[in-house]
Scaffold this active site. Structure first.
Site, mmCIF file in Angstrom:
data_model
loop_
_atom_site.group_PDB
_atom_site.id
_atom_site.type_symbol
_atom_site.label_atom_id
_atom_site.label_comp_id
_atom_site.label_asym_id
_atom_site.label_seq_id
_atom_site.Cartn_x
_atom_site.Cartn_y
_atom_site.Cartn_z
ATOM 1 N N THR A 175 0.841 -1.192 0.000
ATOM 2 C CA THR A 175 0.000 0.000 0.000
ATOM 3 C C THR A 175 0.878 1.245 0.000
ATOM 4 O O THR A 175 1.855 1.321 0.745
ATOM 5 C CB THR A 175 -0.936 0.028 1.220
ATOM 6 O OG1 THR A 175 -1.909 -1.021 1.092
ATOM 7 C CG2 THR A 175 -1.671 1.362 1.319
ATOM 8 N N PHE A 177 1.022 5.104 0.884
ATOM 9 C CA PHE A 177 0.402 6.145 1.696
ATOM 10 C C PHE A 177 0.982 7.498 1.297
ATOM 11 O O PHE A 177 2.138 7.578 0.871
ATOM 12 C CB PHE A 177 0.703 5.926 3.185
ATOM 13 C CG PHE A 177 0.104 4.681 3.777
ATOM 14 C CD1 PHE A 177 -1.087 4.723 4.483
ATOM 15 C CD2 PHE A 177 0.745 3.458 3.647
ATOM 16 C CE1 PHE A 177 -1.639 3.584 5.041
ATOM 17 C CE2 PHE A 177 0.208 2.303 4.200
ATOM 18 C CZ PHE A 177 -0.989 2.367 4.900
#
Length: 290
Positions: A175, A177
């Site tokens: 992921t 961010f």
């Protein structure tokens, strides 16, 4: 970076992946849990927190659509990025076995990243507000037919037992961010080969081939555009906004030339942030042959 509250906001409960990203990337700041992404943005805007750690895309589940809608409307600036490998643990109340499970609870993106184990076992997926919130729900309801998909930290925080580890569909589950701040912080280059990312949004003029012409400046100036996405705005199919990431600094001559050309063919252009690339960005690009 000057801090005022020493807090960094994230969406979710303690133990969520965003909480872990906060702790990993900013160990000296206190994570501040927020119920929604809007609340996390607001916490920074109203001074309750100095920064926010917000997931923007995942290698398996794709983009986090809410963020791409919130960013253009926000006054916050992107001042950094953080890539975190995501690992999900299947957790239950102590003593619960696989055969006891009927429902699996987690964030919609987590369920999307763990489809195989859910389908293989015939469990019913149930969407929760966030991964750690799902673990907290299992702990509080004490329903022995419920399981949660959440980070390891959540099991420790809520007294659950991990009965299967790293159940995500692929090891290449990362992921990205973005770090948001009220203040615009633009880094200066420390070397010519330092990788800098600039994120911006723009609306093209309503003329034939406007997007093609607007993008031409990046090609002719040798700029790598790593992301380009479009969104319908104002509920109209004729009003489109574009979100883009490029590798380059606004002070670079080639970026200046490309931006000038983009402005000529656009009705709106706004830079959301300029920041140093996270080391994992280059690693992932190399693995993918980019």
């Amino acid at each position: 970076m000057i801090t005022k509250t020493n807090r960094i906001a994230f969406q979710g409960e303690y133990g969520a992946n965003s909480d872990m990203a906060c702790r990993d990337h900013f160990p000296d700041l206190s994570p501040l849990p927020c119920a929604t992404f809007e609340d996390a943005f607001a916490a920074v805007e109203n001074g309750e927190a100095d920064l926010a750690m917000i997931p923007i895309e995942n290698t398996l589940a794709g983009r986090v659509a809410d963020i791409h809608l919130l960013l253009p409307e926000s006054s916050l600036h992107i001042i950094g990025e953080y890539f975190m490998p995501i690992r999900f643990q299947l957790m239950v109340l102590p003593g619960v076995k696989h055969d006891d499970i009927m429902t699996v609870h987690s964030h919609i993106h987590a369920l999307g990243q763990c489809r195989k184990i859910v389908r293989r076992n015939g469990w019913k997926p149930v969407i929760a507000g966030d991964t750690a919130g799902a673990a907290k729900l299992v702990a509080e309801t004490k329903d022995r037919t419920m399981a949660a998909l959440a980070p390891r930290l959540a099991a420790d925080l809520y007294g659950l037992e991990i009965i299967e580890e790293n159940v995500e569909d692929s090891e290449n589950n990362v992921t990205r961010f973005v770090v948001l701040s009220r203040d615009e912080i633009i880094p200066k280059r420390t070397s010519d080969d330092e990788k800098i990312v600039t994120t911006f949004i723009f609306n093209v003029r309503n003329i034939p081939a406007a997007l093609y012409k607007a993008m031409g400046g990046f090609a002719t100036n040798g700029i790598n555009m790593t992301k380009l996405e479009s969104y319908q705005i104002g509920g109209k199919f004729v009003a489109t906004q574009f979100y883009a990431d490029i590798e380059g600094h606004p002070d670079d001559d080639n970026v200046k030339h490309a931006m000038d050309e983009l402005r000529f063919f656009s009705t709106q252009l706004r830079i959301l942030g300029t920041y140093r690339a996270h080391p994992m960005r280059g690693k992932l690009q190399k693995e993918q042959g980019l």
